[in-house]
Design a protein around this motif. Sequence first.
Motif: not given
Lengths: 326, 326
Positions: A115-117, A119-120, A123, A136
């Motif tokens: 989940l975090f990756d 958005f990396v 971005a 996003v």
Amino acid sequence: MIETLGRGTGDPTAMIRDAFVRRCRREGDRFDELIRHALAGPGKLVRPLALIASAEAVGGSVDSALPAAIAVEYLHVASLVHDDIIDGDDVRRGRPSVHARYGTADAIVTGDALLFDLFVIVAEGGLPADVVAPVVAEIARAGNDLCRGQVLESGLKHDSALEDYLEVAGLKTAALFRAACRAGALLDGGSAEQVDLLGSYGEHTGIAFQMYDDCLPYLADSSRVGKPAVSDAANLRPTWPVLLAYRDGEPKHRRLIETALSGALPPEETLRSLRVAVLASGGLGSACRSAREHAGRARARLRELPVAAAATRLAGITDRAVDRDR
Amino acid sequence: MIETLGRGTGDPTAMIRDAFVRRCRREGDRFDELIRHALAGPGKLVRPLALIASAEAVGGSVDSALPAAIAVEYLHVASLVHDDIIDGDDVRRGRPSVHARYGTADAIVTGDALLFDLFVIVAEGGLPADVVAPVVAEIARAGNDLCRGQVLESGLKHDSALEDYLEVAGLKTAALFRAACRAGALLDGGSAEQVDLLGSYGEHTGIAFQMYDDCLPYLADSSRVGKPAVSDAANLRPTWPVLLAYRDGEPKHRRLIETALSGALPPEETLRSLRVAVLASGGLGSACRSAREHAGRARARLRELPVAAAATRLAGITDRAVDRDR
């Protein structure tokens, strides 16, 4: 970062798979091994391919759509990793699920890391500055909807209103299809009207996909009924054909459904009872028909798009959503 | 969206809490109830307050920093919700943890929902277009680091190298402090040098915070030793003072630690043995000293910042990181 993500081969499926491999290739690193395990296996990649085709349908390119496409698949895979923990499913795509192979703790963390990756990836994907926030927001809102859908789903009963099912399917499944198509259209400067058209296409395709998914266990011959079917039954989840069978069926069909979803039977027996009820009541036929209706509404949204070849690919994605065996 | 998030009162703590309440206030809605439960309770709000002070330290305003500040606290709370499942901790901030109150399935989904919502908040926070991507990347990378830190942490043993602990603490704790401070500096156009200075401040404060956190169970009198202490011991996790005690202690201290972390004793007994070892060996003293050293290095980064009042607030955050009782 994204420059290393397998661009330039031209085939979106190969490019997405290549990007998965490149992003977690440290050998001997347990964290990367977890991510690799989660991403491996023959997923259909429906959502990222819909995103890429949506971008192309308004004049965009595969290359600029690739980071967001990878992101929506990461989101989908993360939700599967966590779902498998919740549902106690030990098999995913013919392999041990992450929690079955590595334990619940690492499976929770693996889903979170994906989940975090994602958005990396968005971005750092080199998008024009003015589309980062809307893309996003689309993806993150869909993820939040997915969570809300899961919480609502646990409240569904055999006699729930069909509207309640549609709300759950809208949140749990259609929201991400919708977001993928809207994000694709946003990336390369699609007009507000095109973004809405493609969003509506994605929404109907997602609903059709979920409805047909619910039909699958009862369409395949019983030897081919796989994990998801038993999982829904084992988790006593009333699915689309079951709800229609309960609404339209005779009292004996209703009683079968009530008993099956009461939790009194073993999973295979639950599934067998539901199969009798959805077939004999006509619920399965109605469920497949409404899936195809939504697919038709999705296809109707594609007529006004400028790039016909991409619109045809989107129509193909929708066709396969309601004609597949897994 | 963000316009409704309690702006204008001037007090950052009140503004953050107000925003939490406004974001999940649908009464009778189970999903909102889950989020409310996760966000309630007397958290210290260290990370969002550090983000806001970092923004102000380079000339920014509380209002423009508020969305990102809320986002980093959401990330922290989401990680706590998932950690409590993993560690089997039933109490959080004096109340039942989410999984203890609502079950594991809803707790997994609650953490996920917070993770998605934090990116919605950033994306819809009205930030200048050119800072959205860097701020999203900072926060998302820190979240990914946090996950990697958790996976690495499970490999720590009583005789692990101190560097291994520092790597885990850097990923698990300092990465989010660092990201919060860097994001704060980025929001209002801090220079690259200021962003790096504040990032380094955040990194050292985070390491100091984690080291002191590890000391807390052994500093409080035993009647006040709370859940986190027993949790680390129950999960047989070698913490900073324990690692130093093992490195510096006599053979009898080493044996105490080996037995305690072998899993042979009940949790309270494990904690008691570790307490004897860290006190008698001098490990606790060394651990507190190194926490204060990192706090000193953090404060040293604050000298060149243009807004002295905000730099003083940051120094206060660091002071409290190594002088607190919870």
